[in-house]
Design an enzyme around this catalytic site. Sequence first.
Site, PDB file in Angstrom:
ATOM      1  N   HIS A  31      25.836   7.795 -84.468  1.00  0.00           N
ATOM      2  CA  HIS A  31      26.015   7.479 -85.894  1.00  0.00           C
ATOM      3  C   HIS A  31      27.489   7.334 -86.217  1.00  0.00           C
ATOM      4  CE1 HIS A  31      26.957  11.758 -85.694  1.00  0.00           C
ATOM      5  NE2 HIS A  31      27.745  11.502 -86.721  1.00  0.00           N
ATOM      6  N   THR A  63      29.759   8.688 -89.200  1.00  0.00           N
ATOM      7  CA  THR A  63      29.785   9.554 -90.379  1.00  0.00           C
ATOM      8  C   THR A  63      30.559   8.886 -91.513  1.00  0.00           C
ATOM      9  OG1 THR A  63      29.848  11.494 -88.931  1.00  0.00           O
ATOM     10  CG2 THR A  63      30.481  11.852 -91.227  1.00  0.00           C
ATOM     11  N   HIS A  92      34.115   5.607 -86.804  1.00  0.00           N
ATOM     12  CA  HIS A  92      33.834   5.650 -85.367  1.00  0.00           C
ATOM     13  C   HIS A  92      32.419   6.144 -85.109  1.00  0.00           C
ATOM     14  CE1 HIS A  92      34.504   9.782 -86.467  1.00  0.00           C
ATOM     15  NE2 HIS A  92      33.755  10.094 -85.405  1.00  0.00           N
ATOM     16  N   THR A 127      30.896   8.793 -82.357  1.00  0.00           N
ATOM     17  CA  THR A 127      31.213   9.712 -81.252  1.00  0.00           C
ATOM     18  C   THR A 127      30.227   9.487 -80.114  1.00  0.00           C
ATOM     19  OG1 THR A 127      32.143  11.405 -82.692  1.00  0.00           O
ATOM     20  CG2 THR A 127      31.334  12.150 -80.551  1.00  0.00           C
TER      21      THR A 127
HETATM   22  O1  ACK Z   1      31.157  12.556 -84.581  1.00  0.00           O
HETATM   23  P1  ACK Z   1      31.278  12.781 -85.996  1.00  0.00           P
HETATM   24  O2  ACK Z   1      31.775  11.737 -86.897  1.00  0.00           O
HETATM   25  O3  ACK Z   1      32.099  14.123 -86.261  1.00  0.00           O
HETATM   26  O4  ACK Z   1      29.891  13.298 -86.545  1.00  0.00           O
HETATM   27  C1  ACK Z   1      29.873  14.682 -86.657  1.00  0.00           C
HETATM   28  C2  ACK Z   1      29.160  15.099 -87.908  1.00  0.00           C
HETATM   29  O5  ACK Z   1      30.147  15.272 -88.909  1.00  0.00           O
HETATM   30  C3  ACK Z   1      28.386  16.418 -87.752  1.00  0.00           C
HETATM   31  O6  ACK Z   1      29.214  17.373 -87.182  1.00  0.00           O
HETATM   32  C4  ACK Z   1      31.435  15.039 -88.361  1.00  0.00           C
HETATM   33  N1  ACK Z   1      32.330  16.057 -88.904  1.00  0.00           N
HETATM   34  C5  ACK Z   1      32.295  17.401 -88.670  1.00  0.00           C
HETATM   35  N2  ACK Z   1      33.258  18.011 -89.371  1.00  0.00           N
HETATM   36  C6  ACK Z   1      33.931  17.057 -90.068  1.00  0.00           C
HETATM   37  C7  ACK Z   1      35.027  17.057 -90.966  1.00  0.00           C
HETATM   38  N3  ACK Z   1      35.641  18.196 -91.324  1.00  0.00           N
HETATM   39  N4  ACK Z   1      35.443  15.875 -91.453  1.00  0.00           N
HETATM   40  C8  ACK Z   1      34.841  14.731 -91.122  1.00  0.00           C
HETATM   41  N5  ACK Z   1      33.795  14.653 -90.292  1.00  0.00           N
HETATM   42  C9  ACK Z   1      33.342  15.799 -89.754  1.00  0.00           C
HETATM   43  C10 ACK Z   1      31.290  15.114 -86.881  1.00  0.00           C
END
Ligand code: ACK
Length: 213
Positions: free
Chosen positions: A69, A71, A144, A146
């Site tokens: 995904h 985010t 992005h 992950t």
């Molecule tokens: O890979 P990602 O974009 O990085 O997707 C996961 C998702 O939320 C669930 O953990 C993202 N994520 C976690 N903490 C944060 C944060 N503080 N700011 C932005 N994205 C985050 C994580």
Amino acid sequence: NTMSETSVPFFFGWFLSSSYQDKLRSMASDFLKILGNLDAFKKHIGDFSGDPEKGVDLEQYFSDKGVLHCTTKFCDYGKEQGAKEYMEKQEVCESYGRASELELTALFITPRTAGAQVSLSEAQLQLWPEDSEKEDLPRGSRAHVTLGCAEGVEPVQTGLDLLEIIAQKKQGEEGEKIQDLDLGALTYYGKGAWMLSLKEPIRAQSCFSSYYG
Ligand code: ACK
């Protein structure tokens, strides 16, 4: 379509359809195999604390973090600043559950994370939080998917690693052009950061939704 009575999710984002998840995973796996075997990579293997003789199995190095995904807003069930406001935004309510095509333009790895860079459309930027970049970089720079994380690394790191590469480029550090692979041009940005610009970006079918976990 109001979500005021819905509880705040862990995060909002675009979730890739399963066939595009498969496609991206298989592309990433090809990339990691090829990269791990390049002499240019082995030359910098110290970045990954590997043995230059043996190399590093990058596919094992990065572990999968579940459904692929991009985010938009990390809400942490409402604990994160602006979570509630985000979820009540008109654009968010209207787009919820809608299909959207994510354009993936590059694959990258660092000693911490592996990811795909996403280039957001104007419409997609409407769903992008104002404060996501926290740096002097264009909105959406952090977008992005992950693909995996090294042991002990949290996925939030992937977007930060991407921002670091983009900031470097902006400061005029072009990186070291390594070679053209079938998938695209490979560049080394130092400190274990590698980026493959895709010759043909992937347009991945996705759905804007949320994750409760
Ligand atoms: O890979 P990602 O974009 O990085 O997707 C996961 C998702 O939320 C669930 O953990 C993202 N994520 C976690 N903490 C944060 C944060 N503080 N700011 C932005 N994205 C985050 C994580």
